[in-house]
Design a protein around this motif. Structure first.
Motif, PDB file in Angstrom:
ATOM      1  N   ARG A   1      -1.316 -11.242  26.219  1.00 18.23           N
ATOM      2  CA  ARG A   1       0.052 -11.441  25.749  1.00 18.23           C
ATOM      3  C   ARG A   1       0.687 -12.609  26.493  1.00 18.23           C
ATOM      4  O   ARG A   1       0.499 -12.762  27.695  1.00 18.23           O
ATOM      5  CB  ARG A   1       0.883 -10.180  25.943  1.00 18.23           C
ATOM      6  N   THR A   2       1.435 -13.428  25.766  1.00 15.11           N
ATOM      7  CA  THR A   2       2.161 -14.552  26.349  1.00 15.11           C
ATOM      8  C   THR A   2       3.575 -14.551  25.789  1.00 15.11           C
ATOM      9  O   THR A   2       3.769 -14.363  24.589  1.00 15.11           O
ATOM     10  CB  THR A   2       1.473 -15.889  26.009  1.00 15.11           C
ATOM     11  N   GLU A   3       4.558 -14.745  26.652  1.00 16.74           N
ATOM     12  CA  GLU A   3       5.939 -14.771  26.191  1.00 16.74           C
ATOM     13  C   GLU A   3       6.792 -15.579  27.156  1.00 16.74           C
ATOM     14  O   GLU A   3       6.397 -15.804  28.303  1.00 16.74           O
ATOM     15  CB  GLU A   3       6.492 -13.359  26.059  1.00 16.74           C
ATOM     16  N   PRO A   4       7.964 -16.042  26.720  1.00 18.68           N
ATOM     17  CA  PRO A   4       8.827 -16.849  27.594  1.00 18.68           C
ATOM     18  C   PRO A   4       9.259 -16.078  28.833  1.00 18.68           C
ATOM     19  O   PRO A   4       9.417 -14.858  28.808  1.00 18.68           O
ATOM     20  CB  PRO A   4      10.031 -17.162  26.703  1.00 18.68           C
ATOM     21  N   LEU A   5       9.448 -16.810  29.915  1.00 14.41           N
ATOM     22  CA  LEU A   5       9.946 -16.243  31.167  1.00 14.41           C
ATOM     23  C   LEU A   5      11.336 -16.799  31.410  1.00 14.41           C
ATOM     24  O   LEU A   5      11.548 -18.018  31.350  1.00 14.41           O
ATOM     25  CB  LEU A   5       9.009 -16.616  32.315  1.00 14.41           C
ATOM     26  N   TYR A   6      12.290 -15.925  31.657  1.00  9.81           N
ATOM     27  CA  TYR A   6      13.683 -16.333  31.774  1.00  9.81           C
ATOM     28  C   TYR A   6      14.288 -15.973  33.140  1.00  9.81           C
ATOM     29  O   TYR A   6      13.910 -14.991  33.764  1.00  9.81           O
ATOM     30  CB  TYR A   6      14.534 -15.628  30.708  1.00  9.81           C
ATOM     31  N   TRP A   7      15.285 -16.776  33.525  1.00  7.68           N
ATOM     32  CA  TRP A   7      16.192 -16.383  34.596  1.00  7.68           C
ATOM     33  C   TRP A   7      17.206 -15.421  33.972  1.00  7.68           C
ATOM     34  O   TRP A   7      17.694 -15.661  32.873  1.00  7.68           O
ATOM     35  CB  TRP A   7      16.949 -17.594  35.143  1.00  7.68           C
TER      36      TRP A   7
ATOM     37  N   ALA B   1      15.612  -4.675  38.734  1.00  8.44           N
ATOM     38  CA  ALA B   1      16.474  -4.711  37.561  1.00  8.44           C
ATOM     39  C   ALA B   1      17.857  -4.146  37.870  1.00  8.44           C
ATOM     40  O   ALA B   1      18.869  -4.642  37.367  1.00  8.44           O
ATOM     41  CB  ALA B   1      15.834  -3.933  36.416  1.00  8.44           C
ATOM     42  N   SER B   2      17.919  -3.127  38.698  1.00  8.43           N
ATOM     43  CA  SER B   2      19.207  -2.536  39.072  1.00  8.43           C
ATOM     44  C   SER B   2      20.071  -3.530  39.833  1.00  8.43           C
ATOM     45  O   SER B   2      21.290  -3.589  39.639  1.00  8.43           O
ATOM     46  CB  SER B   2      18.985  -1.280  39.920  1.00  8.43           C
ATOM     47  N   ALA B   3      19.435  -4.324  40.701  1.00  4.98           N
ATOM     48  CA  ALA B   3      20.171  -5.331  41.450  1.00  4.98           C
ATOM     49  C   ALA B   3      20.770  -6.375  40.506  1.00  4.98           C
ATOM     50  O   ALA B   3      21.903  -6.834  40.704  1.00  4.98           O
ATOM     51  CB  ALA B   3      19.249  -6.003  42.467  1.00  4.98           C
ATOM     52  N   VAL B   4      20.024  -6.719  39.464  1.00  4.16           N
ATOM     53  CA  VAL B   4      20.518  -7.686  38.486  1.00  4.16           C
ATOM     54  C   VAL B   4      21.671  -7.089  37.678  1.00  4.16           C
ATOM     55  O   VAL B   4      22.737  -7.703  37.536  1.00  4.16           O
ATOM     56  CB  VAL B   4      19.383  -8.137  37.543  1.00  4.16           C
ATOM     57  N   LEU B   5      21.480  -5.895  37.147  1.00  4.41           N
ATOM     58  CA  LEU B   5      22.494  -5.272  36.300  1.00  4.41           C
ATOM     59  C   LEU B   5      23.781  -4.963  37.066  1.00  4.41           C
ATOM     60  O   LEU B   5      24.861  -4.915  36.485  1.00  4.41           O
ATOM     61  CB  LEU B   5      21.935  -3.992  35.684  1.00  4.41           C
ATOM     62  N   SER B   6      23.646  -4.756  38.368  1.00  2.00           N
ATOM     63  CA  SER B   6      24.820  -4.472  39.195  1.00  2.00           C
ATOM     64  C   SER B   6      25.590  -5.737  39.550  1.00  2.00           C
ATOM     65  O   SER B   6      26.637  -5.662  40.207  1.00  2.00           O
ATOM     66  CB  SER B   6      24.392  -3.759  40.480  1.00  2.00           C
ATOM     67  N   GLY B   7      25.072  -6.888  39.142  1.00  2.00           N
ATOM     68  CA  GLY B   7      25.748  -8.137  39.447  1.00  2.00           C
ATOM     69  C   GLY B   7      25.542  -8.596  40.866  1.00  2.00           C
ATOM     70  O   GLY B   7      26.335  -9.385  41.390  1.00  2.00           O
ATOM     71  N   LEU B   8      24.460  -8.130  41.501  1.00  2.00           N
ATOM     72  CA  LEU B   8      24.221  -8.471  42.901  1.00  2.00           C
ATOM     73  C   LEU B   8      23.223  -9.603  43.080  1.00  2.00           C
ATOM     74  O   LEU B   8      23.134 -10.178  44.164  1.00  2.00           O
ATOM     75  CB  LEU B   8      23.708  -7.223  43.648  1.00  2.00           C
ATOM     76  N   ALA B   9      22.446  -9.910  42.033  1.00  2.00           N
ATOM     77  CA  ALA B   9      21.405 -10.915  42.206  1.00  2.00           C
ATOM     78  C   ALA B   9      20.939 -11.464  40.863  1.00  2.00           C
ATOM     79  O   ALA B   9      21.215 -10.897  39.794  1.00  2.00           O
ATOM     80  CB  ALA B   9      20.215 -10.319  42.968  1.00  2.00           C
ATOM     81  N   VAL B  10      20.199 -12.563  40.941  1.00  2.00           N
ATOM     82  CA  VAL B  10      19.522 -13.189  39.802  1.00  2.00           C
ATOM     83  C   VAL B  10      18.028 -12.926  39.968  1.00  2.00           C
ATOM     84  O   VAL B  10      17.532 -12.844  41.083  1.00  2.00           O
ATOM     85  CB  VAL B  10      19.797 -14.711  39.775  1.00  2.00           C
ATOM     86  N   SER B  11      17.297 -12.782  38.849  1.00  2.00           N
ATOM     87  CA  SER B  11      15.855 -12.601  38.946  1.00  2.00           C
ATOM     88  C   SER B  11      15.173 -13.246  37.750  1.00  2.00           C
ATOM     89  O   SER B  11      15.810 -13.983  36.978  1.00  2.00           O
ATOM     90  CB  SER B  11      15.504 -11.116  39.035  1.00  2.00           C
ATOM     91  N   LEU B  12      13.856 -12.971  37.586  1.00  2.00           N
ATOM     92  CA  LEU B  12      13.066 -13.495  36.487  1.00  2.00           C
ATOM     93  C   LEU B  12      12.605 -12.346  35.598  1.00  2.00           C
ATOM     94  O   LEU B  12      12.235 -11.286  36.093  1.00  2.00           O
ATOM     95  CB  LEU B  12      11.820 -14.230  37.002  1.00  2.00           C
ATOM     96  N   LEU B  13      12.593 -12.571  34.288  1.00  2.00           N
ATOM     97  CA  LEU B  13      12.137 -11.559  33.332  1.00  2.00           C
ATOM     98  C   LEU B  13      11.431 -12.225  32.159  1.00  2.00           C
ATOM     99  O   LEU B  13      11.850 -13.289  31.715  1.00  2.00           O
ATOM    100  CB  LEU B  13      13.311 -10.764  32.770  1.00  2.00           C
ATOM    101  N   PRO B  14      10.403 -11.579  31.610  1.00  2.00           N
ATOM    102  CA  PRO B  14       9.832 -12.068  30.361  1.00  2.00           C
ATOM    103  C   PRO B  14      10.764 -11.682  29.215  1.00  2.00           C
ATOM    104  O   PRO B  14      11.598 -10.780  29.352  1.00  2.00           O
ATOM    105  CB  PRO B  14       8.494 -11.329  30.269  1.00  2.00           C
TER     106      PRO B  14
END
Length: 319
Positions: free
Chosen positions: A161-167, A220-233
């Motif tokens: 599987r291949t898919e875009p990776l996002y900030w 993911a919780s850190a991202v959703l809580s507005g505490l950090a940025v991460s990478l996701l497909p």
């Protein structure tokens, strides 16, 4: 009584959607392009609906075509399960599968359900660990199959599987605008952590790693809580997350790839069977960089798949 639908026509129809073109579908189903076109005309005549519409030089699914896609996949799956149920040569035994926790959450339920229906006498052992640990355990003979993040510099795996990776950041917060960008990533050996740091260095963005964890849920919780940025497909972007672009000061990233590893000497029939189920389950999104006709043809179906992925609550892949 209405005449039944032709399974072969439905398989060709699904192949067109999955590959993005009549030409590639012809190769996949071992038919000529003219034969594929004829099958689609007959399928359209059978249901009395137009399944594809022209968009310039391209074909794309009509609304009825999108409706047909869901039915076609279910009919094909049920057909395969029925055949397997009466197969006197059913597989038996056990197989050990390793997967990161986020892949287990997002992909394994469907894979396990389908495999169990067609192979009721096979016992599955599922273990969740980061890709680097899974690779080591497979090499030690402790696992038979591992679903990992593809990283050719560190391990050999077959890309399925291949898919875009996002900030990604929180939709309701502006932490991505901080002068020093807070990051939520994996441990120091994490390939995507190194990718994030290298990309931000190249873009001249200051950053600080504030959250480190192998747990996809924690990140993911850190991202959703507005505490950090991460990478996701792409498929793992969750409700409440916002995708960041170069306009936000975050550089584009290379696509993410998921790979399969097999232990040399593992039971061939069992390994091939489970790997086939895994590959078939994951190989349903057009790879990044595919031709425009693939994007147009699969636009409606891809949109539904993306929405379903988000609704399923997929989280950050392990590295």
């Amino acid at each position: 009584m209405p005449a039944p639908l032709d399974i072969d026509q439905l398989q060709t129809f699904v192949a067109i959607v999955d590959t993005g073109s009549f030409t590639r579908a012809a190769d996949k189903v071992f038919k000529t392009q003219s034969a594929v076109s004829m099958q689609m005309r007959r399928l359209e005549e059978r249901v009395g609906k137009t399944l594809f519409v022209r968009d310039g030089r391209l074909n794309r699914l009509s609304e009825d075509g999108e409706r047909m896609l869901g039915y076609a996949r279910r009919i094909i799956r049920l057909n395969n399960e029925t055949i397997a149920a009466f197969d006197d040569q059913q597989l038996e035994g056990s197989i050990r599968i390793g997967t990161p926790d986020d892949y287990a959450d997002r992909y394994m339920p469907g894979i396990i359900a389908r495999f169990a229906k067609t192979n009721p006498n096979v016992e599955l052992y599922i273990e969740c660990e980061p890709s680097v640990e899974l690779s080591a355990r497979l090499n030690r003979g402790e696992l038979d199959v591992a679903l990992v993040t593809h990283n050719p510099r560190e391990r050999t795996s077959e890309v399925v599987r291949t898919e875009p990776l996002y900030w990604v950041t929180s939709f309701n917060h502006t932490v991505h605008e901080d002068t020093v960008v807070p990051l939520a990533v994996g441990r120091r050996s994490c390939n995507w952590r190194n990718l994030a740091c290298t990309a931000l260095d190249s873009a001249g963005r200051d950053y600080q790693v504030l959250f480190t964890s192998w747990s996809a849920t924690v990140v993911a919780s850190a991202v959703l809580s507005g505490l950090a940025v991460s990478l996701l497909p792409e498929c793992a972007v969750r409700p409440g997350m916002r995708i960041l672009s170069p306009a936000d000061g975050f550089p584009s990233l290379e696509p993410a790839q998921i790979g399969l590893m097999k232990r040399p000497g593992a039971p061939t029939a069992l390994v091939n069977a489970i790997c086939g189920h895994i590959a078939a389950s994951l190989d349903n999104i057009t790879p990044a960089g595919a031709e425009d006709n693939a994007k147009n043809l699969g636009q409606g179906a891809s949109s539904r798949r993306d929405n379903r992925s988000r609704a399923d609550g997929a989280v950050l892949p392990a590295w």
